[in-house]
Design a protein around this motif. Structure first.
Motif, short mmCIF file in Angstrom:
data_model
loop_
_atom_site.label_atom_id
_atom_site.label_comp_id
_atom_site.label_asym_id
_atom_site.label_seq_id
_atom_site.Cartn_x
_atom_site.Cartn_y
_atom_site.Cartn_z
N ASP A 8 -8.92 1.81 -16.01
CA ASP A 8 -9.99 2.18 -15.09
C ASP A 8 -9.57 3.48 -14.41
O ASP A 8 -8.58 3.50 -13.68
N PRO A 9 -10.31 4.57 -14.65
CA PRO A 9 -9.90 5.86 -14.07
C PRO A 9 -10.09 5.94 -12.57
O PRO A 9 -9.55 6.85 -11.92
N ILE A 10 -10.84 5.01 -11.99
CA ILE A 10 -11.10 5.04 -10.55
C ILE A 10 -10.02 4.23 -9.83
O ILE A 10 -9.82 3.05 -10.14
N PRO A 11 -9.30 4.81 -8.88
CA PRO A 11 -8.26 4.07 -8.16
C PRO A 11 -8.81 2.81 -7.51
O PRO A 11 -9.97 2.74 -7.10
N ALA A 12 -7.94 1.81 -7.41
CA ALA A 12 -8.36 0.51 -6.90
C ALA A 12 -8.94 0.62 -5.50
O ALA A 12 -9.92 -0.06 -5.16
N GLY A 13 -8.33 1.46 -4.65
CA GLY A 13 -8.82 1.60 -3.29
C GLY A 13 -10.25 2.13 -3.25
O GLY A 13 -11.07 1.69 -2.43
N ARG A 14 -10.57 3.06 -4.12
CA ARG A 14 -11.93 3.59 -4.15
C ARG A 14 -12.91 2.54 -4.65
O ARG A 14 -14.06 2.46 -4.18
N VAL A 87 -7.69 -5.66 -5.27
CA VAL A 87 -7.03 -6.76 -4.57
C VAL A 87 -6.72 -6.35 -3.14
O VAL A 87 -6.09 -5.31 -2.89
N LEU A 88 -7.15 -7.20 -2.20
CA LEU A 88 -6.76 -7.07 -0.79
C LEU A 88 -5.48 -7.86 -0.58
O LEU A 88 -5.41 -9.04 -0.93
N VAL A 89 -4.46 -7.22 -0.02
CA VAL A 89 -3.13 -7.81 0.12
C VAL A 89 -2.79 -8.01 1.59
O VAL A 89 -2.97 -7.11 2.42
N ARG A 106 2.75 2.78 0.85
CA ARG A 106 3.04 3.51 -0.38
C ARG A 106 3.47 2.55 -1.51
O ARG A 106 3.00 2.66 -2.65
N ARG A 107 4.34 1.62 -1.18
CA ARG A 107 4.84 0.70 -2.21
C ARG A 107 3.72 -0.20 -2.73
O ARG A 107 3.59 -0.44 -3.93
N PHE A 108 2.90 -0.73 -1.82
CA PHE A 108 1.83 -1.62 -2.24
C PHE A 108 0.78 -0.87 -3.06
O PHE A 108 0.27 -1.39 -4.06
N ALA A 113 -2.28 -2.34 -5.26
CA ALA A 113 -3.14 -2.88 -4.21
C ALA A 113 -4.31 -1.93 -3.94
O ALA A 113 -4.17 -0.71 -3.98
N ALA A 114 -5.47 -2.53 -3.64
CA ALA A 114 -6.65 -1.75 -3.28
C ALA A 114 -6.82 -1.65 -1.78
O ALA A 114 -7.39 -0.68 -1.27
N ALA A 115 -6.36 -2.68 -1.07
CA ALA A 115 -6.52 -2.75 0.38
C ALA A 115 -5.41 -3.61 0.95
O ALA A 115 -4.82 -4.44 0.24
#
Length: 305
Positions: A8-14, A87-89, A106-108, A113-115
């Motif tokens: 998936d080219p879109i980062p998880a956070g986005r 994934v919300l962590v 940074r590590r997560f 992790a997305a959030a």
């Protein structure tokens, strides 16, 4: 499609932020390992939650802030990697103060992790639904939130406040406003004890994305996602549900094995080999390597070949 070829080219956070911007409440069931994540994805969920309590319990530890950043990254890689979902962590207190929170972010985020959500307790922290929690000073928590926001790339940062029990609703709302000023994207008011408090919190922060915790056996009344949406909430988690169900099933298994000296009485309660392989996309993995012959399942495996 296996995670080895799913890109998936879109980062998880986005992706998390995009879903948050769309109408409707964002339902985030807890997934305590990669298998649970795959099952939740198959059920149609668009995102997942990774609970500190569930991770701790999976390791045989109480939820008292005993697990490490590396421990959590191991779970993030499982759940986010296997499912491909945002994934919300649970980041607890950020594993220290402002600089530690920056490292955690940074590590997560690097682990997938997305959030995250950060809470305003101090160590040793407790489950939000237990008594005698100790709170950080509001300005100290705000500094931690600001540091986390500064360190993130695309990660969504949610600030959790546990202030209701110690300081009351007005103080919890004041803390939430301070954390929003520090850059938090959303607020998680933990352990609100009745529907009126939940409604009043939402009314005090119009337009702010709020997270509701529907943990079982806690202080907050059990509501549906639709009911929470009507109250003004944008996200809902069921943090430890998958672990609770799995643990009770395992307890019954070990008791049956002890009493009967065989697992035969439990076969009807088990995921079959064929069902497991389907969940894992076992044959999809085999198909990626032409040198591996497609396996035949043993007779009585519950379907398949």
């Amino acid at each position: 499609m296996t995670w080895l070829v799913r890109h998936d080219p879109i980062p998880a956070g986005r992706r998390f932020r995009d879903r948050l911007s769309r109408p409707g409440i964002f339902r985030l069931p807890g997934a305590h390992n990669g298998q649970a994540a795959l099952q939740a994805r198959a059920a149609g969920f668009e995102g997942l939650y990774l609970s500190g309590a569930a991770m701790s319990a999976s390791m045989g530890l109480p939820d008292l802030g005993l697990i490490t950043i590396d421990d959590v990254c191991f779970f993030i890689r499982q759940v986010a990697g296997a499912s491909g979902l945002p994934v919300l962590v649970d980041a607890d207190t950020g594993y220290g103060e402002a600089l530690n929170a920056m490292v955690t972010v940074r590590r997560f985020e690097e682990a997938g992790a997305a959030a995250i959500h950060l809470e305003d307790q101090i160590l040793p922290k407790k489950c939000g639904h237990l008594s005698d929690k100790r709170l950080a000073l509001p300005q100290d928590m705000a500094a931690k939130v600001a540091a986390a926001v500064r360190a993130r790339r695309d990660l969504v940062v949610i600030a959790r406040t546990d202030a209701l029990a110690n300081e009351g609703l007005d103080a919890a709302i004041a803390r939430a406003r301070l954390y929003l000023e520090a850059g938090a994207d959303a607020i998680f008011p933990e352990a609100l004890t009745d529907i009126d408090l939940m409604r009043r919190f939402a009314q005090a922060l119009p337009g702010v994305p709020l997270l509701a915790n529907m943990t079982e056996f806690g202080r907050t009344p059990q509501l549906t996602g639709a009911e929470l949406q009507d109250l003004g909430y944008k996200m809902v988690i069921w943090p430890v549900s998958s672990l609770r169900v799995a643990n009770q099933a395992q307890e019954r298994l070990y008791a049956a094995l002890r009493d009967h000296d065989t697992t035969a009485p439990m076969l009807g309660h088990m995921q079959t080999r064929a069902e497991l392989y389907e969940t894992l996309d076992y044959f999809g993995f085999e198909g990626l390597d032409a040198s591996i012959s497609r396996s035949l399942l043993p007779p009585g495996s519950g379907g398949g070949d």
